[in-house]
Design a protein around this motif. Structure first.
Motif, PDB file in Angstrom:
ATOM      1  N   ALA A 157       0.735  -1.365   0.348  1.00  0.00           N
ATOM      2  CA  ALA A 157       0.017  -0.095  -0.243  1.00  0.00           C
ATOM      3  C   ALA A 157       1.083   1.298   0.008  1.00  0.00           C
ATOM      4  CB  ALA A 157      -1.017  -0.048   1.307  1.00  0.00           C
ATOM      5  N   LEU A 158       1.753   1.577   1.026  1.00  0.00           N
ATOM      6  CA  LEU A 158       2.860   2.259   0.943  1.00  0.00           C
ATOM      7  C   LEU A 158       3.896   2.470  -0.800  1.00  0.00           C
ATOM      8  CD1 LEU A 158       4.795   1.588   4.507  1.00  0.00           C
ATOM      9  CD2 LEU A 158       3.393   3.480   3.620  1.00  0.00           C
ATOM     10  N   GLY A 159       3.676   1.344  -1.557  1.00  0.00           N
ATOM     11  CA  GLY A 159       4.565   2.001  -2.992  1.00  0.00           C
ATOM     12  C   GLY A 159       3.353   2.541  -3.547  1.00  0.00           C
TER      13      GLY A 159
ATOM     14  N   GLN B  96      11.361  -0.167  -2.335  1.00  0.00           N
ATOM     15  CA  GLN B  96      12.428  -0.195  -1.639  1.00  0.00           C
ATOM     16  C   GLN B  96      14.273   1.030  -2.527  1.00  0.00           C
ATOM     17  OE1 GLN B  96      14.311  -3.400  -3.967  1.00  0.00           O
ATOM     18  NE2 GLN B  96      15.651  -3.733  -2.435  1.00  0.00           N
ATOM     19  N   GLN B  97      13.097   1.813  -3.702  1.00  0.00           N
ATOM     20  CA  GLN B  97      13.847   2.209  -4.670  1.00  0.00           C
ATOM     21  C   GLN B  97      13.767   4.006  -3.931  1.00  0.00           C
ATOM     22  OE1 GLN B  97      12.422   2.390  -8.485  1.00  0.00           O
ATOM     23  NE2 GLN B  97      14.216   0.864  -8.795  1.00  0.00           N
ATOM     24  N   PHE B  98      12.614   4.091  -3.206  1.00  0.00           N
ATOM     25  CA  PHE B  98      11.669   5.710  -3.029  1.00  0.00           C
ATOM     26  C   PHE B  98      13.259   5.043  -1.132  1.00  0.00           C
ATOM     27  CE2 PHE B  98      10.043   7.181   0.559  1.00  0.00           C
ATOM     28  CZ  PHE B  98      10.197   8.737   0.253  1.00  0.00           C
ATOM     29  N   LEU B  99      13.348   4.253  -0.717  1.00  0.00           N
ATOM     30  CA  LEU B  99      13.554   4.154   0.593  1.00  0.00           C
ATOM     31  C   LEU B  99      15.247   4.475   0.573  1.00  0.00           C
ATOM     32  CD1 LEU B  99      12.656   1.546   2.556  1.00  0.00           C
ATOM     33  CD2 LEU B  99      12.107   4.280   3.179  1.00  0.00           C
ATOM     34  N   ASN B 100      15.746   3.499  -0.511  1.00  0.00           N
ATOM     35  CA  ASN B 100      17.357   3.388  -1.064  1.00  0.00           C
ATOM     36  C   ASN B 100      17.934   5.494  -1.462  1.00  0.00           C
ATOM     37  OD1 ASN B 100      17.674   1.332  -0.932  1.00  0.00           O
ATOM     38  ND2 ASN B 100      17.307   0.687  -2.822  1.00  0.00           N
ATOM     39  N   TRP B 101      17.168   6.208  -2.601  1.00  0.00           N
ATOM     40  CA  TRP B 101      17.226   7.283  -2.894  1.00  0.00           C
ATOM     41  C   TRP B 101      16.904   8.883  -1.175  1.00  0.00           C
ATOM     42  CZ3 TRP B 101      12.572  11.449  -1.305  1.00  0.00           C
ATOM     43  CH2 TRP B 101      13.429  12.260  -1.938  1.00  0.00           C
TER      44      TRP B 101
ATOM     45  N   SER C 129       2.162   6.592  -6.505  1.00  0.00           N
ATOM     46  CA  SER C 129       0.214   8.036  -7.094  1.00  0.00           C
ATOM     47  C   SER C 129       1.250   9.921  -6.300  1.00  0.00           C
ATOM     48  CB  SER C 129      -0.308   8.344  -5.840  1.00  0.00           C
ATOM     49  OG  SER C 129      -0.509   8.262  -4.454  1.00  0.00           O
ATOM     50  N   LEU C 130       1.704  10.103  -6.319  1.00  0.00           N
ATOM     51  CA  LEU C 130       2.934  11.232  -5.674  1.00  0.00           C
ATOM     52  C   LEU C 130       4.040  11.292  -7.457  1.00  0.00           C
ATOM     53  CD1 LEU C 130       4.605  11.245  -2.050  1.00  0.00           C
ATOM     54  CD2 LEU C 130       2.506  12.417  -3.150  1.00  0.00           C
ATOM     55  N   GLY C 131       3.953  10.251  -7.797  1.00  0.00           N
ATOM     56  CA  GLY C 131       5.247  10.627  -9.690  1.00  0.00           C
ATOM     57  C   GLY C 131       6.175  10.193  -9.245  1.00  0.00           C
ATOM     58  N   PHE C 132       6.431   9.594  -8.171  1.00  0.00           N
ATOM     59  CA  PHE C 132       8.129   8.601  -7.756  1.00  0.00           C
ATOM     60  C   PHE C 132       8.034   7.222  -8.874  1.00  0.00           C
ATOM     61  CE2 PHE C 132      11.112   6.388  -5.920  1.00  0.00           C
ATOM     62  CZ  PHE C 132      12.366   7.057  -5.276  1.00  0.00           C
ATOM     63  N   ASP C 133       9.225   7.356  -9.881  1.00  0.00           N
ATOM     64  CA  ASP C 133       8.578   6.330 -10.414  1.00  0.00           C
ATOM     65  C   ASP C 133      10.345   6.032 -10.185  1.00  0.00           C
ATOM     66  OD1 ASP C 133       8.282   8.243 -13.131  1.00  0.00           O
ATOM     67  OD2 ASP C 133       9.257   9.173 -13.342  1.00  0.00           O
ATOM     68  N   PRO C 134      10.270   4.564 -10.415  1.00  0.00           N
ATOM     69  CA  PRO C 134       9.659   3.991 -12.119  1.00  0.00           C
ATOM     70  C   PRO C 134       7.732   3.313 -11.722  1.00  0.00           C
ATOM     71  CG  PRO C 134      10.757   2.511 -11.652  1.00  0.00           C
ATOM     72  CD  PRO C 134      11.108   3.754 -10.010  1.00  0.00           C
TER      73      PRO C 134
ATOM     74  N   ASP D  66       6.047   1.853 -13.629  1.00  0.00           N
ATOM     75  CA  ASP D  66       5.509   0.954 -13.653  1.00  0.00           C
ATOM     76  C   ASP D  66       6.233  -0.679 -13.338  1.00  0.00           C
ATOM     77  OD1 ASP D  66       8.854   1.041 -14.775  1.00  0.00           O
ATOM     78  OD2 ASP D  66       8.103   0.282 -17.016  1.00  0.00           O
ATOM     79  N   GLN D  67       7.131  -0.393 -12.169  1.00  0.00           N
ATOM     80  CA  GLN D  67       7.209  -1.351 -11.796  1.00  0.00           C
ATOM     81  C   GLN D  67       6.922  -1.340  -9.789  1.00  0.00           C
ATOM     82  OE1 GLN D  67      10.809  -2.909 -11.555  1.00  0.00           O
ATOM     83  NE2 GLN D  67      11.205  -1.758 -12.967  1.00  0.00           N
ATOM     84  N   PRO D  68       6.705  -2.700 -10.034  1.00  0.00           N
ATOM     85  CA  PRO D  68       5.996  -3.511  -8.646  1.00  0.00           C
ATOM     86  C   PRO D  68       6.090  -2.870  -7.428  1.00  0.00           C
ATOM     87  CG  PRO D  68       6.984  -5.318  -9.270  1.00  0.00           C
ATOM     88  CD  PRO D  68       7.883  -4.101 -10.145  1.00  0.00           C
ATOM     89  N   ASN D  69       4.533  -2.417  -6.696  1.00  0.00           N
ATOM     90  CA  ASN D  69       5.175  -1.653  -5.566  1.00  0.00           C
ATOM     91  C   ASN D  69       5.768  -1.458  -4.658  1.00  0.00           C
ATOM     92  OD1 ASN D  69       2.771  -0.757  -6.421  1.00  0.00           O
ATOM     93  ND2 ASN D  69       1.337  -1.683  -4.987  1.00  0.00           N
ATOM     94  N   ILE D  70       6.601  -3.155  -4.331  1.00  0.00           N
ATOM     95  CA  ILE D  70       7.625  -3.587  -3.019  1.00  0.00           C
ATOM     96  C   ILE D  70       8.639  -2.799  -3.458  1.00  0.00           C
ATOM     97  CG2 ILE D  70       8.169  -5.531  -4.025  1.00  0.00           C
ATOM     98  CD1 ILE D  70       7.667  -6.678  -1.276  1.00  0.00           C
ATOM     99  N   ILE D  71       9.294  -2.594  -5.059  1.00  0.00           N
ATOM    100  CA  ILE D  71      10.340  -2.379  -5.765  1.00  0.00           C
ATOM    101  C   ILE D  71      10.477  -0.867  -5.448  1.00  0.00           C
ATOM    102  CG2 ILE D  71      11.606  -2.370  -7.787  1.00  0.00           C
ATOM    103  CD1 ILE D  71      12.143  -4.875  -6.056  1.00  0.00           C
ATOM    104  N   VAL D  72       8.979  -0.733  -5.721  1.00  0.00           N
ATOM    105  CA  VAL D  72       9.290   1.585  -5.882  1.00  0.00           C
ATOM    106  C   VAL D  72       9.421   2.018  -4.114  1.00  0.00           C
ATOM    107  CG1 VAL D  72       7.599   3.310  -6.171  1.00  0.00           C
ATOM    108  CG2 VAL D  72       7.543   1.855  -7.754  1.00  0.00           C
TER     109      VAL D  72
END
Length: 124
Positions: free
Chosen positions: A65-67, A87-92, A72-77, A79-85
């Motif tokens: 749900a967090l992903g 992970q990438q958000f936390l890495n960023w 919805s905020l426009g954080f790319d990518p 087209d990735q699964p929510n869990i990857i989004v």
């Protein structure tokens, strides 16, 4: 200036009403505090009697749900699964922007104290 606010949401047969003082029009701050309070208060001891892996399944649904919310905020990518989004958000957030070191974000992290929110759960 705080205003008394009521936020309502529903999904299928579930209906949620949150009321309290809000600093933001629409009550998103109130909804965030309610979501955090509910998540922090989850108790899995009886669910594990039925499904031993229930806590992991519940937490991964929260992460999913967090992903969706981050997308919805426009954080790319997008087209990735929510869990990857997530992970990438936390890495960023941690490795690139290092926002966890900024005082305005650091005070938001690892909080154990809740505001004056109380929830009454009624089992039917």
């Amino acid at each position: 200036m705080s205003n008394e606010t009521k936020v309502q949401a529903s999904s299928g047969d579930m209906h949620i009403t949150i009321s309290g003082k809000s600093e933001i029009f629409g009550g998103v701050d109130l909804s965030l505090e309610a979501a955090k309070t509910i998540i922090e208060g989850l108790d899995f001891k009886f669910a594990q009697d039925k499904d031993y892996d229930f806590p992991q399944k519940a937490h991964i649904q929260i992460v999913d749900a967090l992903g969706s919310s981050i997308k919805s905020l426009g954080f790319d990518p997008r087209d990735q699964p929510n869990i990857i989004v997530v992970q990438q958000f936390l890495n960023w957030f941690i490795d690139e922007a290092k926002l966890h070191e900024a005082p305005e974000y650091r005070r938001l992290l690892d909080k154990d104290e809740n505001d004056d929110f109380e929830f009454d759960f009624e089992l039917k």
